[in-house]
Write an enzyme that holds these catalytic residues in place. Structure first.
Site, PDB file in Angstrom:
ATOM      1  N   THR A 182       1.885   2.616  16.740  1.00  0.00           N
ATOM      2  CA  THR A 182       0.563   3.480  16.329  1.00  0.00           C
ATOM      3  C   THR A 182      -0.512   2.402  15.702  1.00  0.00           C
ATOM      4  O   THR A 182      -1.427   2.484  16.612  1.00  0.00           O
ATOM      5  CB  THR A 182       1.038   3.892  14.642  1.00  0.00           C
ATOM      6  OG1 THR A 182       1.693   3.067  14.311  1.00  0.00           O
ATOM      7  CG2 THR A 182       2.109   4.947  15.134  1.00  0.00           C
ATOM      8  N   LYS A 208       8.460  -1.285  16.085  1.00  0.00           N
ATOM      9  CA  LYS A 208       7.160  -1.297  15.497  1.00  0.00           C
ATOM     10  C   LYS A 208       6.762  -1.311  13.843  1.00  0.00           C
ATOM     11  O   LYS A 208       7.752  -0.600  12.996  1.00  0.00           O
ATOM     12  CB  LYS A 208       7.153  -0.074  15.873  1.00  0.00           C
ATOM     13  CG  LYS A 208       7.189   1.099  15.597  1.00  0.00           C
ATOM     14  CD  LYS A 208       6.324   2.437  15.270  1.00  0.00           C
ATOM     15  CE  LYS A 208       5.197   2.100  14.110  1.00  0.00           C
ATOM     16  NZ  LYS A 208       4.292   2.698  13.514  1.00  0.00           N
ATOM     17  N   THR A 219      14.680   0.626   8.467  1.00  0.00           N
ATOM     18  CA  THR A 219      13.563   0.119   8.268  1.00  0.00           C
ATOM     19  C   THR A 219      12.707   1.054   9.420  1.00  0.00           C
ATOM     20  O   THR A 219      12.646   2.392  10.728  1.00  0.00           O
ATOM     21  CB  THR A 219      13.299  -1.120   9.311  1.00  0.00           C
ATOM     22  OG1 THR A 219      11.503  -1.582   9.184  1.00  0.00           O
ATOM     23  CG2 THR A 219      13.762  -1.476  10.017  1.00  0.00           C
ATOM     24  N   GLU A 305      -0.884  -3.284   8.286  1.00  0.00           N
ATOM     25  CA  GLU A 305      -2.362  -2.884   8.546  1.00  0.00           C
ATOM     26  C   GLU A 305      -3.422  -3.940   7.900  1.00  0.00           C
ATOM     27  O   GLU A 305      -3.124  -4.332   6.936  1.00  0.00           O
ATOM     28  CB  GLU A 305      -2.099  -1.425   8.272  1.00  0.00           C
ATOM     29  CG  GLU A 305      -1.456  -0.710   8.760  1.00  0.00           C
ATOM     30  CD  GLU A 305      -1.542   0.934   8.274  1.00  0.00           C
ATOM     31  OE1 GLU A 305      -1.365   1.843   9.584  1.00  0.00           O
ATOM     32  OE2 GLU A 305      -1.476   0.766   7.121  1.00  0.00           O
ATOM     33  N   ASN A 427      -6.881   2.895   6.780  1.00  0.00           N
ATOM     34  CA  ASN A 427      -5.968   3.718   5.151  1.00  0.00           C
ATOM     35  C   ASN A 427      -6.687   5.552   4.799  1.00  0.00           C
ATOM     36  O   ASN A 427      -6.231   6.787   4.306  1.00  0.00           O
ATOM     37  CB  ASN A 427      -4.758   3.394   4.568  1.00  0.00           C
ATOM     38  CG  ASN A 427      -3.679   3.272   5.423  1.00  0.00           C
ATOM     39  OD1 ASN A 427      -2.722   4.142   5.798  1.00  0.00           O
ATOM     40  ND2 ASN A 427      -3.272   1.692   5.349  1.00  0.00           N
ATOM     41  N   THR A 432      -8.070  11.640  10.461  1.00  0.00           N
ATOM     42  CA  THR A 432      -9.158  11.841  11.364  1.00  0.00           C
ATOM     43  C   THR A 432      -9.854  11.108  11.789  1.00  0.00           C
ATOM     44  O   THR A 432      -9.586   9.845  12.153  1.00  0.00           O
ATOM     45  CB  THR A 432     -10.436  12.373  10.462  1.00  0.00           C
ATOM     46  OG1 THR A 432     -10.167  11.448   9.319  1.00  0.00           O
ATOM     47  CG2 THR A 432      -9.536  13.921   9.445  1.00  0.00           C
TER      48      THR A 432
END
Lengths: 432, 432
Positions: A182, A208, A219, A305, A427, A432
């Protein structure tokens, strides 16, 4: 919303990735060969493939639907999120793995199929049935996994249309590693190989992560395979023990996913008698599973991230193993520790803050705190700060934070990543 | 490193802040008058003051050392951090408050005096002794509190030189509110007043927060006073009950401070007989303490490091009060929820993710999720998303997130703030 992802088919394995060896562990003479380009299809008997089904984005050619299949029924075990809000695929896969037997796995990214009510359960069941028809096995022998946005129904018509286009092959593991991504910036994969008494065994895996990473008994996604023949109860022990010290010791943002799924399939294609703890290949097998899980766990933390650095937290001198784990995880998950590491700020007091918050017992007269090889607190008092040396220890791509709590002999290691403005950007506008 | 802080003496209270009233609570007829410009010296019998001692920065005129004093011995209670790593001032103040009696409080910002060994304890004791000499009371009747960087010794010579310069007055509470600020962008203060049987009682308070905010049995700094005469054991009940529903229900970054300190002094200067639960003024007093704590707690969350919005999380329908609290706190502390609120992203699935992670039981067929007044999930399925209306509900300075868990009748409210790039910037370079 998302970090870059190579479009279309993934690049072929680079020949510049040589196999590497790690030294034999105590208790048995063995060379475990790590295969950096290895994946979930490195073990004999497994094939995989993936397509761009348009789940992430109808107009994109990003891979988002994949299949893993074994050429025979496998013993198979799984571990799942402990959240009280669980995705439909988790509900269905728990049920399908109750018999500890599986033939394949269908997985998509772009939509997690969570908080989708009875329709979500029906969709997860249909995914398993579609894959089962393709693989020629009962639907109950298929594991289902979905990752992505919570609270949206799967575009089932796209999945029905795309599934027949998946081409399965022994080289397809890398495509599958791409299809589960992702906000990951790169695929996560590895395999390990060893030989005992003339039989060569392989353990491979893909994973992932990226966000919503703070596993609790399981996890994110980790899919593992082995060609070793392992009875179900022993396979379960093998997976639980490895997950405890690897996937369960990472954190990106302290949030636990509703979709966490780790599975281990054992095909037995390597041949030989069933492996149990009495077999000479058991210890190397456990070490191989641990090595594969540790590599994937570290890669997930490193690719958190917005992250720029992997943080490894080493706790020693704890009163109990449980307290050592808790302290290590709390330090690795602390937003203030993570932000300081990002800024190369030698603010070691935050390590002690996080240890204290974890509830782990400490003896402040015996505690020792280190960043890299620089000791900052010892013998009950802060040491004069060598700011340049400490900043240097913070500057690399892997930062080690260590604390000896001074009360016992238990230890633990946890992994996390730094906290950057980029995490917030990713985040603030995810859906969107 | 730090957010702006008005230099020198604080601005005088603005005349545009009128007193406001809140309606009487059930069970007693009373008008509780809130005094927005009120502080810790609004209650009769208390004086305070502060100076720029050069602890934050020798060259700055920012206030960083303050004193609070009562004109008579007070009953006094405190609550402190539950961290296993506690600052020297916490160790000393716990001991001094054992007798539930105090005359004053000395506090500094710029250095937390934590992880400073035996020298840190000696410094905290000297601070109490210096203040006691000034106030003419035993050192054990002085509470000590310090906030700022962990792991550095206090500049005691500067404190010794600055303390005599502090001017104490009944208007000094606002200077004290400024002196305890670190990365706070504004002082936090309030008072509440009510009359029963001809006696007027006042409760006032100041607080500081901003970062390392996720209180566990106590909180950051909250200093409260009242002129009501309250016996020690009842004063303790009053404080614990208010802290449970206010300071302990806020989170900025999930990190718990080593220095959390909340105190409540009762001077008795309002006159009248001792207040116990049998007295008609008891219920209004409890409501006043709660109102002061709630205001300060909300102000701390609203002024979280880098925050642009206050988030209020309302959990209903939980199986137990404990689960309601846990769910509310987990949602309000979730980095993914906080980042979505910052980006006005109607990603309500993250609310459910956080509820699930909290361990609170839910019935997914009965759960209801709302952002502001927009229902997003009900009757076991997501509702069609009215994106514009949901984004509008996220855009204001106060955002309400609500979830009915559908399993019982317990409820709780928690407060947090959004997560912004500014939080990362502030904390990547805090010490330097």
């Amino acid at each position: 919303m998302t970090a870059p992802d190579p479009p279309g088919p993934p690049p072929s394995p680079s020949p510049s990735h040589p196999s590497t060896s790690i030294p034999p562990a105590r208790g048995f003479a063995l060379t475990l060969e790590l295969i950096p380009d290895g994946t979930v299809t490195s073990a004999k008997g497994f094939i995989a493939g993936a397509v761009a089904a348009g789940i992430k984005d109808p107009a994109s050619d990003r891979l988002d639907l994949g299949l893993l299949a074994a050429d025979r029924p496998c013993t198979a075990v799984g571990m799942f999120t402990q959240s009280t809000v669980q995705g439909a695929p988790v509900v269905v896969s728990r049920r399908h793995l109750a018999g500890r037997r599986a033939r394949g796995l269908i997985v998509n990214s772009g939509c997690a199929n969570v908080c989708t009510g009875m329709q979500g359960i029906a969709d997860a069941e249909e995914m398993a049935a579609l894959a089962a028809a393709r693989l020629g096995c009962p639907a109950t022998e298929v594991v289902v996994a979905s990752t992505g946005v919570i609270g949206r129904l799967l575009p089932m018509e796209r999945i029905r249309a795309a599934l027949p286009r998946i081409q399965l092959s022994p080289e397809g593991g890398m495509a599958l590693a791409h299809a589960i991504m992702t906000t990951d910036t790169r695929p996560k994969h590895i395999a390990a190989r060893f030989a005992v008494e003339g039989v060569t065994y392989t353990v491979g895996g893909i994973a992932k992560g990226a966000g919503m990473i703070h596993p609790d008994m399981a996890t994110m996604f980790g899919f593992l395979t082995t060609d070793a023949p392992v009875p179900p109860e022993h396979l379960d022990d093998l997976l639980r023990s490895a997950v405890r010290d690897t996937f369960n010791m990472i954190s990106v943002d302290h949030d636990t996913s509703t979709s966490d799924t780790v599975t281990l399939f054992a095909s037995g294609a390597a041949g030989g008698p069933p492996l149990t703890p009495a077999h000479p290949a058991w210890a190397p097998l456990a070490q191989a599973v641990l090595a594969v899980c540790r590599h994937l766990a570290r890669e997930i933390a490193r690719d958190g991230e917005g992250a720029t650095k992997l943080i490894e937290v080493r706790i020693t001198g704890a009163a109990s193993e449980e307290e050592a784990r808790r302290a290590a995880r709390t330090v690795s998950a602390s937003p203030l520790v993570k932000a300081a590491v990002y800024g190369n700020d030698p603010n070691w007091g935050r390590i002690m803050m996080a240890v204290g918050r974890s509830g782990a017992r400490v003896d402040l007269e015996r505690v020792k705190v280190m960043i890299g090889d620089v000791v900052l607190y010892a013998d009950g008092a802060p040491l004069p700060l060598d700011e340049e040396r400490t900043r240097a220890a913070l500057r690399g791509p892997e930062v080690v934070l260590a604390a000896d709590l001074g009360v016992g002999s238990a230890s633990a290691v946890a992994w996390g990543c730094d906290l950057t403005e980029e995490y917030v950007k990713i985040n603030a506008e995810y859906t969107t």
